[in-house]
Design an enzyme around this catalytic site. Structure first.
Site, PDB file in Angstrom:
ATOM      1  N   ASP A   9     -14.148 -42.351  72.647  1.00  0.00           N
ATOM      2  CA  ASP A   9     -14.629 -43.708  72.884  1.00  0.00           C
ATOM      3  C   ASP A   9     -14.496 -43.976  74.385  1.00  0.00           C
ATOM      4  O   ASP A   9     -14.208 -43.060  75.174  1.00  0.00           O
ATOM      5  CB  ASP A   9     -13.920 -44.730  71.978  1.00  0.00           C
ATOM      6  CG  ASP A   9     -12.462 -44.955  72.355  1.00  0.00           C
ATOM      7  OD1 ASP A   9     -11.967 -44.302  73.303  1.00  0.00           O
ATOM      8  OD2 ASP A   9     -11.818 -45.783  71.687  1.00  0.00           O
ATOM      9  N   CYS A  66      -9.353 -40.945  71.933  1.00  0.00           N
ATOM     10  CA  CYS A  66      -9.506 -42.389  72.121  1.00  0.00           C
ATOM     11  C   CYS A  66      -8.267 -42.857  72.880  1.00  0.00           C
ATOM     12  O   CYS A  66      -7.656 -42.052  73.591  1.00  0.00           O
ATOM     13  CB  CYS A  66      -9.685 -43.101  70.777  1.00  0.00           C
ATOM     14  SG  CYS A  66      -8.323 -42.920  69.602  1.00  0.00           S
ATOM     15  N   THR A  68      -5.262 -43.817  71.745  1.00  0.00           N
ATOM     16  CA  THR A  68      -4.037 -43.251  71.180  1.00  0.00           C
ATOM     17  C   THR A  68      -4.263 -41.963  70.394  1.00  0.00           C
ATOM     18  O   THR A  68      -3.290 -41.269  70.063  1.00  0.00           O
ATOM     19  CB  THR A  68      -3.404 -44.247  70.192  1.00  0.00           C
ATOM     20  OG1 THR A  68      -4.366 -44.501  69.153  1.00  0.00           O
ATOM     21  CG2 THR A  68      -3.032 -45.551  70.882  1.00  0.00           C
ATOM     22  N   HIS A  99      -0.428 -24.427  59.720  1.00  0.00           N
ATOM     23  CA  HIS A  99       0.035 -24.889  58.410  1.00  0.00           C
ATOM     24  C   HIS A  99      -0.950 -25.848  57.723  1.00  0.00           C
ATOM     25  O   HIS A  99      -1.088 -25.803  56.504  1.00  0.00           O
ATOM     26  CB  HIS A  99       1.392 -25.596  58.543  1.00  0.00           C
ATOM     27  CG  HIS A  99       2.507 -24.649  58.880  1.00  0.00           C
ATOM     28  ND1 HIS A  99       3.836 -24.985  58.756  1.00  0.00           N
ATOM     29  CD2 HIS A  99       2.497 -23.369  59.345  1.00  0.00           C
ATOM     30  CE1 HIS A  99       4.594 -23.961  59.118  1.00  0.00           C
ATOM     31  NE2 HIS A  99       3.807 -22.972  59.500  1.00  0.00           N
ATOM     32  N   HIS A 134       0.422 -22.304  52.476  1.00  0.00           N
ATOM     33  CA  HIS A 134      -0.157 -23.488  53.126  1.00  0.00           C
ATOM     34  C   HIS A 134      -1.497 -23.857  52.487  1.00  0.00           C
ATOM     35  O   HIS A 134      -1.838 -25.028  52.372  1.00  0.00           O
ATOM     36  CB  HIS A 134      -0.301 -23.241  54.622  1.00  0.00           C
ATOM     37  CG  HIS A 134       1.008 -22.915  55.271  1.00  0.00           C
ATOM     38  ND1 HIS A 134       2.060 -23.804  55.304  1.00  0.00           N
ATOM     39  CD2 HIS A 134       1.453 -21.782  55.865  1.00  0.00           C
ATOM     40  CE1 HIS A 134       3.092 -23.251  55.905  1.00  0.00           C
ATOM     41  NE2 HIS A 134       2.756 -22.020  56.258  1.00  0.00           N
TER      42      HIS A 134
HETATM   43  C1  RB5 Z   1      -9.739 -49.057  72.209  1.00  0.00           C
HETATM   44  O1  RB5 Z   1      -9.261 -50.114  72.957  1.00  0.00           O
HETATM   45  C2  RB5 Z   1      -8.618 -48.452  71.365  1.00  0.00           C
HETATM   46  O2  RB5 Z   1      -8.284 -49.310  70.335  1.00  0.00           O
HETATM   47  C3  RB5 Z   1      -9.031 -47.096  70.846  1.00  0.00           C
HETATM   48  O3  RB5 Z   1      -9.329 -46.277  71.920  1.00  0.00           O
HETATM   49  C4  RB5 Z   1      -8.006 -46.311  70.047  1.00  0.00           C
HETATM   50  O4  RB5 Z   1      -6.774 -46.266  70.710  1.00  0.00           O
HETATM   51  C5  RB5 Z   1      -7.835 -46.649  68.649  1.00  0.00           C
HETATM   52  O5  RB5 Z   1      -7.039 -46.055  67.921  1.00  0.00           O
END
Ligand code: RB5
Length: 152
Positions: A9, A66, A68, A99, A134
């Site tokens: 993203d 993204c 996180t 695994h 596994h």
């Molecule tokens: C975008 O701001 C953020 O929410 C997205 O990149 C991601 O971290 C979602 O899990």
């Protein structure tokens, strides 16, 4: 070397491009679903593009990044041909291939630095599924979605 599919993203465009470079340097073919700009974009749409691209390509691997890595992994795991893992350390990068037979690596541009992310990718791409016990465990994953109120 096989093919690796990439999507991100807006939060992870720069990281995605660095990871594409790493994969190409390692000799992998790359399919990149973008985006090319930092304009806000919804990560489930990007996960879906990658899922469509990996349909019928059971040997291919994917990378979704993204902020996180968590939202991407949640979205990717809605597709039954994808096994996505949000990873932020080298041990998990190897273990989730060996695994869990993970075929999609998810990482966060806001949580993992670019140097570590490139090493995590390298480890993920270099590791093979071990099969055996596994596979037996993976076979216990229910097909499709389970409604919480009906699951034992
Ligand atoms: C975008 O701001 C953020 O929410 C997205 O990149 C991601 O971290 C979602 O899990």
């Amino acid at each position: 070397m096989g093919t690796v599919h990439f999507a991100s993203d807006h939060a992870a465009v720069a990281l995605r491009l660095e990871l594409v470079e790493r994969a190409e340097a390692l000799g992998w073919n790359v399919v990149d679903y973008g985006p090319e700009t930092n304009d806000s974009i919804d990560y489930p749409d990007q996960a879906q593009k990658l899922a469509q691209g990996m349909l019928g390509a059971s040997e291919d691997l994917g990378v979704l990044v993204c902020g996180t890595g968590i939202g991407m992994s949640m979205a990717a795991n809605r597709f039954d041909h994808l096994r996505a893992a949000a990873v932020s350390d080298l041990f998990s990068a190897a273990a989730t291939r060996a695994h869990n037979n993970a075929n999609v690596l998810c990482m966060g541009a806001r949580t993992v630095g670019p140097g570590l992310a490139a090493e995590i990718l390298t480890t993920f791409l270099a590791t093979s599924f071990e099969g055996g016990r596994h596979q037996r465990r993976l076979d216990k994953f229910p097909a499709g979605l389970i409604r919480g109120d009906t699951h034992d």
